[in-house]
Scaffold this motif. Structure first.
Motif, PDB file in Angstrom:
ATOM      1  N   LEU A  54       0.837  -1.207   0.000  1.00  0.00           N
ATOM      2  CA  LEU A  54       0.000   0.000   0.000  1.00  0.00           C
ATOM      3  C   LEU A  54       0.869   1.253   0.000  1.00  0.00           C
ATOM      4  CD1 LEU A  54      -2.771   1.406   0.254  1.00  0.00           C
ATOM      5  CD2 LEU A  54      -2.618   1.055   2.730  1.00  0.00           C
ATOM      6  N   HIS A  55       1.890   1.284   0.848  1.00  0.00           N
ATOM      7  CA  HIS A  55       2.799   2.434   0.869  1.00  0.00           C
ATOM      8  C   HIS A  55       3.467   2.626  -0.491  1.00  0.00           C
ATOM      9  CE1 HIS A  55       2.599   3.572   5.044  1.00  0.00           C
ATOM     10  NE2 HIS A  55       2.927   2.359   5.471  1.00  0.00           N
ATOM     11  N   THR A  56       3.860   1.514  -1.106  1.00  0.00           N
ATOM     12  CA  THR A  56       4.609   1.599  -2.359  1.00  0.00           C
ATOM     13  C   THR A  56       3.749   2.101  -3.507  1.00  0.00           C
ATOM     14  OG1 THR A  56       6.092  -0.177  -1.658  1.00  0.00           O
ATOM     15  CG2 THR A  56       6.021   0.330  -4.004  1.00  0.00           C
ATOM     16  N   VAL A  57       2.537   1.565  -3.647  1.00  0.00           N
ATOM     17  CA  VAL A  57       1.713   1.979  -4.801  1.00  0.00           C
ATOM     18  C   VAL A  57       1.348   3.453  -4.727  1.00  0.00           C
ATOM     19  CG1 VAL A  57       0.831  -0.338  -5.221  1.00  0.00           C
ATOM     20  CG2 VAL A  57      -0.496   1.223  -3.768  1.00  0.00           C
ATOM     21  N   LYS A  58       1.335   4.004  -3.514  1.00  0.00           N
ATOM     22  CA  LYS A  58       1.023   5.427  -3.341  1.00  0.00           C
ATOM     23  C   LYS A  58       2.272   6.295  -3.233  1.00  0.00           C
ATOM     24  CE  LYS A  58      -3.542   4.901  -1.209  1.00  0.00           C
ATOM     25  NZ  LYS A  58      -4.248   5.755  -2.194  1.00  0.00           N
ATOM     26  N   ASN A  59       3.438   5.684  -3.323  1.00  0.00           N
ATOM     27  CA  ASN A  59       4.726   6.375  -3.209  1.00  0.00           C
ATOM     28  C   ASN A  59       4.860   7.130  -1.889  1.00  0.00           C
ATOM     29  OD1 ASN A  59       7.306   6.991  -4.136  1.00  0.00           O
ATOM     30  ND2 ASN A  59       6.652   8.889  -5.124  1.00  0.00           N
ATOM     31  N   ASP A  60       4.362   6.545  -0.815  1.00  0.00           N
ATOM     32  CA  ASP A  60       4.448   7.183   0.500  1.00  0.00           C
ATOM     33  C   ASP A  60       5.890   7.353   0.961  1.00  0.00           C
ATOM     34  OD1 ASP A  60       1.697   7.404   0.763  1.00  0.00           O
ATOM     35  OD2 ASP A  60       1.483   5.493   1.818  1.00  0.00           O
ATOM     36  N   TRP A  61       6.774   6.454   0.524  1.00  0.00           N
ATOM     37  CA  TRP A  61       8.168   6.506   0.966  1.00  0.00           C
ATOM     38  C   TRP A  61       9.056   7.253  -0.013  1.00  0.00           C
ATOM     39  CZ3 TRP A  61       7.605   0.633   2.003  1.00  0.00           C
ATOM     40  CH2 TRP A  61       6.983   0.424   3.229  1.00  0.00           C
ATOM     41  N   GLY A  62       8.517   7.643  -1.155  1.00  0.00           N
ATOM     42  CA  GLY A  62       9.248   8.503  -2.076  1.00  0.00           C
ATOM     43  C   GLY A  62      10.184   7.829  -3.049  1.00  0.00           C
ATOM     44  N   PHE A  63      10.158   6.502  -3.168  1.00  0.00           N
ATOM     45  CA  PHE A  63      11.078   5.868  -4.114  1.00  0.00           C
ATOM     46  C   PHE A  63      10.397   4.859  -5.045  1.00  0.00           C
ATOM     47  CE2 PHE A  63      11.792   3.897   0.148  1.00  0.00           C
ATOM     48  CZ  PHE A  63      11.212   2.651  -0.078  1.00  0.00           C
ATOM     49  N   THR A  64       9.091   5.037  -5.270  1.00  0.00           N
ATOM     50  CA  THR A  64       8.399   4.146  -6.197  1.00  0.00           C
ATOM     51  C   THR A  64       8.704   4.530  -7.642  1.00  0.00           C
ATOM     52  OG1 THR A  64       6.595   3.796  -4.626  1.00  0.00           O
ATOM     53  CG2 THR A  64       6.136   3.307  -6.938  1.00  0.00           C
ATOM     54  N   THR A  65       8.949   3.512  -8.462  1.00  0.00           N
ATOM     55  CA  THR A  65       9.090   3.694  -9.905  1.00  0.00           C
ATOM     56  C   THR A  65       7.877   3.071 -10.577  1.00  0.00           C
ATOM     57  OG1 THR A  65      11.508   3.601  -9.768  1.00  0.00           O
ATOM     58  CG2 THR A  65      10.514   3.221 -11.923  1.00  0.00           C
ATOM     59  N   PRO A 280       6.479   3.570   9.781  1.00  0.00           N
ATOM     60  CA  PRO A 280       5.661   4.778   9.619  1.00  0.00           C
ATOM     61  C   PRO A 280       6.217   5.695   8.530  1.00  0.00           C
ATOM     62  CG  PRO A 280       6.124   4.354  11.942  1.00  0.00           C
ATOM     63  CD  PRO A 280       6.998   3.437  11.148  1.00  0.00           C
ATOM     64  N   GLU A 281       5.336   6.491   7.960  1.00  0.00           N
ATOM     65  CA  GLU A 281       5.742   7.399   6.881  1.00  0.00           C
ATOM     66  C   GLU A 281       6.645   8.520   7.386  1.00  0.00           C
ATOM     67  OE1 GLU A 281       2.232   8.858   4.903  1.00  0.00           O
ATOM     68  OE2 GLU A 281       1.183   6.985   5.319  1.00  0.00           O
ATOM     69  N   LYS A 282       6.492   8.908   8.663  1.00  0.00           N
ATOM     70  CA  LYS A 282       7.258  10.019   9.223  1.00  0.00           C
ATOM     71  C   LYS A 282       8.064   9.537  10.429  1.00  0.00           C
ATOM     72  CE  LYS A 282       3.784  13.430   7.794  1.00  0.00           C
ATOM     73  NZ  LYS A 282       2.842  14.488   8.245  1.00  0.00           N
ATOM     74  N   PRO A 283       9.145  10.241  10.767  1.00  0.00           N
ATOM     75  CA  PRO A 283       9.977   9.834  11.911  1.00  0.00           C
ATOM     76  C   PRO A 283       9.196   9.875  13.226  1.00  0.00           C
ATOM     77  CG  PRO A 283      11.128  11.428  10.532  1.00  0.00           C
ATOM     78  CD  PRO A 283       9.713  11.397  10.049  1.00  0.00           C
ATOM     79  N   LEU A 284       9.556   8.986  14.144  1.00  0.00           N
ATOM     80  CA  LEU A 284       8.972   8.971  15.481  1.00  0.00           C
ATOM     81  C   LEU A 284       9.903   9.693  16.450  1.00  0.00           C
ATOM     82  CD1 LEU A 284       7.794   5.240  15.730  1.00  0.00           C
ATOM     83  CD2 LEU A 284       6.575   7.201  14.761  1.00  0.00           C
ATOM     84  N   GLU A 285       9.331  10.295  17.486  1.00  0.00           N
ATOM     85  CA  GLU A 285      10.146  10.921  18.525  1.00  0.00           C
ATOM     86  C   GLU A 285      10.646   9.853  19.481  1.00  0.00           C
ATOM     87  OE1 GLU A 285       8.281  14.091  20.574  1.00  0.00           O
ATOM     88  OE2 GLU A 285       8.013  15.322  18.782  1.00  0.00           O
ATOM     89  N   LEU A 286      11.929   9.945  19.832  1.00  0.00           N
ATOM     90  CA  LEU A 286      12.528   8.967  20.737  1.00  0.00           C
ATOM     91  C   LEU A 286      12.892   9.640  22.056  1.00  0.00           C
ATOM     92  CD1 LEU A 286      13.657   6.144  21.272  1.00  0.00           C
ATOM     93  CD2 LEU A 286      15.812   6.891  20.238  1.00  0.00           C
ATOM     94  N   PRO A 287      12.132   9.383  23.120  1.00  0.00           N
ATOM     95  CA  PRO A 287      12.454   9.972  24.429  1.00  0.00           C
ATOM     96  C   PRO A 287      13.698   9.298  25.012  1.00  0.00           C
ATOM     97  CG  PRO A 287      10.209   9.043  24.363  1.00  0.00           C
ATOM     98  CD  PRO A 287      10.940   8.533  23.177  1.00  0.00           C
ATOM     99  N   ILE A 288      14.688  10.076  25.329  1.00  0.00           N
ATOM    100  CA  ILE A 288      15.960   9.522  25.784  1.00  0.00           C
ATOM    101  C   ILE A 288      15.974   9.231  27.287  1.00  0.00           C
ATOM    102  CG2 ILE A 288      18.441   9.978  25.997  1.00  0.00           C
ATOM    103  CD1 ILE A 288      17.448   9.355  23.172  1.00  0.00           C
ATOM    104  N   PHE A 289      15.282  10.046  28.087  1.00  0.00           N
ATOM    105  CA  PHE A 289      15.361   9.912  29.543  1.00  0.00           C
ATOM    106  C   PHE A 289      15.013   8.507  30.032  1.00  0.00           C
ATOM    107  CE2 PHE A 289      15.892  11.929  33.605  1.00  0.00           C
ATOM    108  CZ  PHE A 289      15.119  11.144  34.460  1.00  0.00           C
TER     109      PHE A 289
END
Length: 359
Positions: A54-65, A280-289
Motif C-alpha cells: 500500500l505504501h509503495t503503490v502510493k509512493n508514500d516513501w518517495g522511491f516508487t518507480t 511509519p511514513e514520518k519519523p517517530l520521537e525517541l524519548p531519551i530519559f
C-alpha cells in the motif's frame, strides 16, 4: 531508447500494476527473463497483500518507480529449473519473499543475512542486476535465482502460509536476534494487524507470556480466545497502562502509523527492549530519559535472510502456525487496499492469483 515493460524480456507475463500516486491498480501486460542456469520459475498461486504494498503503490516513501506490480509474499509451484539447480524440481511447493537477488559476496551475504546486503534486489520496485526493473507477485509467474526460493513444509497451506514470507519472518527474526525465545519471558505485541497477529502465534510457540497492546478494545476477545494471547492492554486506557508499567521484558512494535514511543517504553522492565518493525511514513520521537534511567534499549529489525526465513517456515510448520487470511481475487485488489488503509482486515488479504487469472 528504453524498451517497454512488455518487450524488455522474452517471456510474456501478466499482472496488475499501479501507474501513479493514486495507487489504483489495473491489468498490466509485461515480460520476464528466460530461466537461466541458476534460476527457478514458479507459477504464482497466491500472493499476500502487505501494508508496504500500500505504501509503495502510493509512493508514500518517495522511491516508487511506476508502473509497479506489488507483491512479495509469493506462494506457488515450480514450473521450470535451470541446469545448475539441484535442490528443487518441477512441482515443488515453494515461495519467494521480499528479496529476489543480492550480491552474494558481501559480509552480510556471507553470513546468510542477504536482507542487509547493500545491493539486494527487492522482489518488486527494484533495479535488477540486468538493469531492468523487478515486478512482484500480483502476477502469473516469477523467475528468481535459486538462492531466493523457499520450500514450504508439506503441512503448511500455501494460501495462509504466503504471508509468513514477510509478516512471519519480520517478527521471527527480531525474536531470535534479541533473545525473545526463552520460555517464561513477557512480550508485548503493539498492534494487532498482519504482523502482530503472527507475532502472537510465534511468541506463544516459543513459550512466552504475551500481552497485546492495541487502541481497540473490540480486539480483546479475538486476541485472547482465537490467537492465544495471555492478556490485552488498551493503550488509551491510562489507568490500565499505569498498572502495567514495568511489567514486560520485550515489546515488538508492529505499528505502521505515526505514534508515541513513550507509553510503550513505560511498560518495559529494567533492561527491557523495544524493537520496532513497523515503517511509519514520518519519523517517530525517541524519548531519551527513560532509556538512560532504566537502561532500556530501542532497536529495529528488517525481514530476515533466506536461511532464517526457511528456518521460520519449518518452525511454523512444526507448530501449525499460519496467517489468518481473507482470500480475494485480483480484481478486488483496489477495494482491499482501501480496506487495508482503514485496518479493515483480519488479518491479511491474500490474492488467489491462479484462479483470478484462469480463463
Amino acid at each position: 531508447m528504453a524498451r517497454s515493460p512488455e518487450c524488455e524480456h522474452p517471456q510474456k507475463a501478466f499482472g496488475w500494476a499501479a501507474r501513479d500516486t493514486s495507487g489504483h491498480l489495473s491489468p498490466f501486460p509485461f515480460s520476464r527473463r528466460e530461466v537461466g542456469a541458476d534460476d527457478v520459475a514458479l507459477k504464482i498461486l497466491f500472493c499476500g497483500v502487505c501494508h508496504s504494498d500500500l505504501h509503495t503503490v502510493k509512493n508514500d516513501w518517495g522511491f516508487t518507480t511506476y508502473p509497479v506490480v506489488p507483491g512479495h509474499e509469493i506462494a506457488g509451484v515450480v514450473t521450470q529449473i535451470g541446469n545448475n539447480v539441484k535442490t528443487f524440481k518441477v512441482g515443488d511447493r515453494v515461495g519467494v519473499g521480499v528479496m529476489a537477488d543480492s550480491c552474494k559476496t558481501c559480509d552480510a551475504c556471507e553470513q546468510d543475512l542477504e536482507n542487509y546486503c547493500p545491493k539486494k534486489v527487492f522482489t518488486y520496485n527494484s533495479p535488477g542486476y540486468d538493469g531492468t526493473r523487478t515486478y512482484g507477485g500480483y502476477s502469473d509467474f516469477v523467475v528468481v535465482h535459486k538462492r531466493f526460493v523457499l520450500r514450504f513444509p508439506e503441512n503448511l497451506p500455501l494460501d495462509a502460509g504466503a504471508p509468513l514470507l514477510c509478516a512471519g519472518i519480520t517478527v521471527y527474526s527480531p525474536m531470535k536476534y534479541y533473545g525473545m525465545t526463552e520460555p517464561g519471558g513477557h512480550l508485548g505485541v503493539a498492534g494487532l494487524g498482519g504482523l502482530g497477529h503472527v507475532a502472537v502465534k510465534i511468541a506463544k510457540a516459543f513459550g512466552l507470556k504475551v500481552t497485546v497492546i492495541s487502541t481497540s478494545q473490540k480486539k480483546e476477545v479475538e486476541a485472547i480466545n482465537r490467537l492465544g494471547a495471555d492478556s490485552f492492554l488498551v493503550s488509551t486506557d491510562s489507568g490500565k497502562m499505569k498498572a502495567a508499567m514495568k511489567s514486560m521484558d520485550f515489546i515488538i512494535d508492529t505499528i505502521s502509523g505515526v505514534h508515541s514511543l513513550l507509553p510503550l517504553l513505560g511498560l518495559l522492565k529494567l533492561n527491557g527492549k523495544l524493537i520496532t518493525v513497523g515503517l511509519p511514513e514520518k519519523p517517530l520521537e525517541l524519548p531519551i530519559f527513560p532509556l538512560v534511567a532504566e537502561r532500556k534499549l530501542v532497536g529495529g529489525s528488517d525481514f530476515g535472510g533466506i536461511k532464517e526465513t526457511q528456518e521460520m517456515l519449518e518452525f511454523c510448520g512444526k507448530h501449525n502456525i499460519s496467517a489468518d487470511i481473507e482470500l480475494i481475487r485480483l480484481d478486488e485488489i483496489n477495494t482491499a487496499m482501501e480496506r487495508l488503509a482503514k485496518s479493515d482486515v483480519k488479518y491479511r488479504f491474500v490474492i488467489d492469483v491462479a484462479n483470478s487469472l484462469r480463463g
